[in-house]
Design a protein around this motif. Structure first.
Motif, PDB file in Angstrom:
ATOM      1  N   LYS A   1      -3.992   6.367   4.453  1.00  0.00           N
ATOM      2  CA  LYS A   1      -2.994   5.295   4.445  1.00  0.00           C
ATOM      3  C   LYS A   1      -1.888   5.576   5.463  1.00  0.00           C
ATOM      4  O   LYS A   1      -1.386   4.666   6.133  1.00  0.00           O
ATOM      5  N   LYS A   2      -1.501   6.845   5.565  1.00  0.00           N
ATOM      6  CA  LYS A   2      -0.480   7.197   6.555  1.00  0.00           C
ATOM      7  C   LYS A   2      -0.958   6.865   7.968  1.00  0.00           C
ATOM      8  O   LYS A   2      -0.207   6.341   8.797  1.00  0.00           O
TER       9      LYS A   2
ATOM     10  N   SER B   1       0.832  -1.210   0.000  1.00  0.00           N
ATOM     11  CA  SER B   1       0.000   0.000   0.000  1.00  0.00           C
ATOM     12  C   SER B   1       0.863   1.255   0.000  1.00  0.00           C
ATOM     13  O   SER B   1       0.577   2.233  -0.697  1.00  0.00           O
ATOM     14  N   GLN B   2       1.948   1.216   0.769  1.00  0.00           N
ATOM     15  CA  GLN B   2       2.846   2.382   0.780  1.00  0.00           C
ATOM     16  C   GLN B   2       3.504   2.577  -0.582  1.00  0.00           C
ATOM     17  O   GLN B   2       3.670   3.709  -1.050  1.00  0.00           O
ATOM     18  N   LEU B   3       3.894   1.477  -1.223  1.00  0.00           N
ATOM     19  CA  LEU B   3       4.478   1.596  -2.566  1.00  0.00           C
ATOM     20  C   LEU B   3       3.473   2.194  -3.543  1.00  0.00           C
ATOM     21  O   LEU B   3       3.823   3.018  -4.399  1.00  0.00           O
TER      22      LEU B   3
ATOM     23  N   GLN C   1      -3.188   4.638   8.817  1.00  0.00           N
ATOM     24  CA  GLN C   1      -3.168   3.188   8.974  1.00  0.00           C
ATOM     25  C   GLN C   1      -1.744   2.679   9.221  1.00  0.00           C
ATOM     26  O   GLN C   1      -1.512   1.825  10.088  1.00  0.00           O
ATOM     27  N   ASN C   2      -0.799   3.211   8.458  1.00  0.00           N
ATOM     28  CA  ASN C   2       0.586   2.766   8.625  1.00  0.00           C
ATOM     29  C   ASN C   2       1.128   3.142  10.001  1.00  0.00           C
ATOM     30  O   ASN C   2       1.872   2.371  10.622  1.00  0.00           O
ATOM     31  N   ASN C   3       0.769   4.329  10.471  1.00  0.00           N
ATOM     32  CA  ASN C   3       1.234   4.732  11.810  1.00  0.00           C
ATOM     33  C   ASN C   3       0.687   3.803  12.881  1.00  0.00           C
ATOM     34  O   ASN C   3       1.391   3.416  13.825  1.00  0.00           O
ATOM     35  N   VAL C   4      -0.609   3.441  12.740  1.00  0.00           N
ATOM     36  CA  VAL C   4      -1.206   2.506  13.708  1.00  0.00           C
ATOM     37  C   VAL C   4      -0.491   1.158  13.644  1.00  0.00           C
ATOM     38  O   VAL C   4      -0.153   0.556  14.679  1.00  0.00           O
ATOM     39  N   ARG C   5      -0.243   0.690  12.415  1.00  0.00           N
ATOM     40  CA  ARG C   5       0.439  -0.598  12.262  1.00  0.00           C
ATOM     41  C   ARG C   5       1.857  -0.538  12.845  1.00  0.00           C
ATOM     42  O   ARG C   5       2.317  -1.475  13.506  1.00  0.00           O
ATOM     43  N   ILE C   6       2.538   0.580  12.591  1.00  0.00           N
ATOM     44  CA  ILE C   6       3.904   0.727  13.115  1.00  0.00           C
ATOM     45  C   ILE C   6       3.899   0.748  14.639  1.00  0.00           C
ATOM     46  O   ILE C   6       4.748   0.133  15.298  1.00  0.00           O
ATOM     47  N   GLN C   7       2.913   1.452  15.224  1.00  0.00           N
ATOM     48  CA  GLN C   7       2.837   1.515  16.685  1.00  0.00           C
ATOM     49  C   GLN C   7       2.588   0.128  17.272  1.00  0.00           C
ATOM     50  O   GLN C   7       3.188  -0.248  18.292  1.00  0.00           O
ATOM     51  N   ASN C   8       1.719  -0.632  16.617  1.00  0.00           N
ATOM     52  CA  ASN C   8       1.456  -1.997  17.095  1.00  0.00           C
ATOM     53  C   ASN C   8       2.724  -2.851  17.019  1.00  0.00           C
ATOM     54  O   ASN C   8       3.021  -3.635  17.933  1.00  0.00           O
ATOM     55  N   GLU C   9       3.463  -2.694  15.914  1.00  0.00           N
ATOM     56  CA  GLU C   9       4.706  -3.456  15.776  1.00  0.00           C
ATOM     57  C   GLU C   9       5.714  -3.061  16.846  1.00  0.00           C
ATOM     58  O   GLU C   9       6.436  -3.904  17.391  1.00  0.00           O
ATOM     59  N   ILE C  10       5.753  -1.747  17.156  1.00  0.00           N
ATOM     60  CA  ILE C  10       6.696  -1.281  18.183  1.00  0.00           C
ATOM     61  C   ILE C  10       6.354  -1.896  19.541  1.00  0.00           C
ATOM     62  O   ILE C  10       7.227  -2.361  20.284  1.00  0.00           O
ATOM     63  N   GLU C  11       5.057  -1.895  19.882  1.00  0.00           N
ATOM     64  CA  GLU C  11       4.651  -2.483  21.163  1.00  0.00           C
ATOM     65  C   GLU C  11       4.952  -3.978  21.201  1.00  0.00           C
ATOM     66  O   GLU C  11       5.424  -4.511  22.216  1.00  0.00           O
TER      67      GLU C  11
ATOM     68  N   ARG D   1      -6.483  16.052  -4.877  1.00  0.00           N
ATOM     69  CA  ARG D   1      -7.010  16.163  -3.508  1.00  0.00           C
ATOM     70  C   ARG D   1      -7.535  14.821  -3.014  1.00  0.00           C
ATOM     71  O   ARG D   1      -7.339  14.442  -1.853  1.00  0.00           O
ATOM     72  N   LYS D   2      -8.203  14.091  -3.916  1.00  0.00           N
ATOM     73  CA  LYS D   2      -8.701  12.768  -3.533  1.00  0.00           C
ATOM     74  C   LYS D   2      -7.539  11.852  -3.134  1.00  0.00           C
ATOM     75  O   LYS D   2      -7.591  11.146  -2.124  1.00  0.00           O
ATOM     76  N   TYR D   3      -6.475  11.903  -3.943  1.00  0.00           N
ATOM     77  CA  TYR D   3      -5.317  11.075  -3.616  1.00  0.00           C
ATOM     78  C   TYR D   3      -4.645  11.531  -2.329  1.00  0.00           C
ATOM     79  O   TYR D   3      -4.104  10.723  -1.573  1.00  0.00           O
ATOM     80  N   ASP D   4      -4.662  12.843  -2.085  1.00  0.00           N
ATOM     81  CA  ASP D   4      -4.101  13.332  -0.819  1.00  0.00           C
ATOM     82  C   ASP D   4      -4.880  12.784   0.368  1.00  0.00           C
ATOM     83  O   ASP D   4      -4.290  12.392   1.398  1.00  0.00           O
ATOM     84  N   ASP D   5      -6.215  12.769   0.232  1.00  0.00           N
ATOM     85  CA  ASP D   5      -7.026  12.204   1.317  1.00  0.00           C
ATOM     86  C   ASP D   5      -6.717  10.723   1.514  1.00  0.00           C
ATOM     87  O   ASP D   5      -6.564  10.249   2.650  1.00  0.00           O
ATOM     88  N   ASP D   6      -6.644  10.006   0.377  1.00  0.00           N
ATOM     89  CA  ASP D   6      -6.304   8.576   0.485  1.00  0.00           C
ATOM     90  C   ASP D   6      -4.930   8.389   1.112  1.00  0.00           C
ATOM     91  O   ASP D   6      -4.712   7.479   1.928  1.00  0.00           O
ATOM     92  N   LEU D   7      -4.015   9.257   0.725  1.00  0.00           N
ATOM     93  CA  LEU D   7      -2.662   9.157   1.266  1.00  0.00           C
ATOM     94  C   LEU D   7      -2.645   9.420   2.773  1.00  0.00           C
ATOM     95  O   LEU D   7      -1.968   8.717   3.535  1.00  0.00           O
TER      96      LEU D   7
END
Length: 373
Positions: free
Chosen positions: A203-204, A18-20, A206-216, A194-200
């Protein structure tokens, strides 16, 4: 020992698909923005080029006008001086005067006017200051057929200029239409961006939440590993104490064994010294005996050398006698061989002679018998 795990390093976060995809979308948006800027730059460049073309055409028409009336002006230099005197174009009067002074020489030499440097300077000056024709409005009127022809050419150029202006106006209208279309396209692209900015942004998050879970999760694993490491360290410390006591015990035993070995070594050294002393005594006797034997050897060698001198003298005499005897025997043997060969040759000759005589007798007998018949 420090058991703080707050400074423990965390594992690097891996970029998922998704990030790619978001990164690729950003690249596409940047590319579209670059295309928009290029189109705007192209439009402004086209307008500038059109204005430059119009300016060049206008200037060319003005230069044509001054070129058409310049011969008339030179035909009446007095009128030209009167008009230009006191204006900013008064410098042209001196050029014309200079040319008029040399005009007779040019005519006499039959030299074309354009081959004269002064005439070229006059033409260049009037071409650069083409606004001079406005001081002579009457010269642009039709006065003859040639001027009518020139006027027609000017009129043709004017019509071409008007046609060019119409084309330019049409191009400008098309350009305005393209600008409007481009604005609509850019507005649609901006909405898309603008639509892509919102999607981005989503996604950011979501990625931050996933990263925080991985850190914990990694922190929990690190704490567990740290606890296990402490337990393992305590176990190793106990083993170290046990190994240290065993090492000290073995060290004491080794010291005792070392003292015993040192005593044994000293005993062996004493025995070695005694043996060396005995060896020195026995080797002295052997050396004296060796010296005595060496003297005997030298004496025997001297006697042998004296004998060899006598032997060589006798050997020379013997060799002389033997050589002479062998030479005599060789000559005798050669003589015997020659005698043998001569005797053998004589016998062969006698044998052939007898045979030949016998054959002759038989032949003579046959001849006699033949005559009798």
């Amino acid at each position: 020992m420090d058991t703080n795990i707050d400074n423990a390093p965390t594992r690097p976060v891996r970029i998922d698909e998704s990030q790619l995809a978001i990164i690729n979308k950003k690249k596409q948006i940047n590319k579209l923005e670059e295309m928009r800027l290029e189109q705007i730059g192209f439009s402004s460049t086209l307008c500038t080029q059109i204005d430059c073309v119009i300016h060049v055409l206008s200037e060319s028409i003005e230069r044509v006008k001054i070129s058409l009336i310049l011969p008339k002006l030179l035909e009446n230099p007095r009128h030209l001086k009167e008009v230009l005197k006191g204006t900013k174009y008064e410098q042209g009067v001196s050029m014309v005067n200079d040319f008029m002074r040399r005009r007779d020489i040019i005519v006499k030499e039959k030299r074309p006017p354009l081959m004269d440097h002064g005439m070229i300077k006059i033409i260049d000056y009037f071409q650069r200051n083409y606004s001079i024709y406005q001081l002579f409005p009457k010269h642009l009127l039709r006065t003859s057929k040639s001027e009518i022809t020139k006027e027609r050419k000017l009129h043709q150029m004017y019509r071409e200029n008007e046609s060019l202006k119409a084309s330019i106006s049409e191009l400008r209208a098309k350009l305005r239409s393209q600008k409007v279309t481009l604005r609509w396209k850019m507005a649609a692209k901006e909405a898309y961006i603008r639509k892509y900015d919102d999607d981005l942004a989503y996604k950011k998050w979501q990625n931050n939440v996933r990263i925080q879970n991985e850190i914990e999760k990694c922190s929990r694993v690190i704490r567990t590993n740290h606890k296990a490491s402490l337990e393992k360290q305590q176990e190793l410390e106990k083993e170290l104490e046990k190994s240290r006591s065993e090492y000290e015990k073995e060290t004491k035993q080794n010291l005792i064994a070392e003292r015993e070995a040192r005593a044994e070594k000293n005993k062996l050294l004493l025995q070695l010294q005694s043996l060396l002393k005995k060896y020195d005594n026995s080797i002295g006797e052997k050396m004296r005996e060796n010296l005595r034997l060496e003297d005997d050897f030298n004496e025997a060698k001297k006697q042998f050398d004296d004998f060899m001198v006598f032997y060589h003298a006798e050997e020379a005499i013997y060799n002389d006698i033997v050589v002479k005897r062998e030479e005599e025997e060789r000559r005798e043997q050669q003589r015997r061989i020659v005698v043998f060969m001569m005797n053998r040759a004589a016998r062969k000759i006698q044998k052939y002679w007898r045979k030949w005589r016998k054959d002759q007798r038989k032949k003579n007998k046959r001849l006699k018998k033949g005559k009798k018949k």
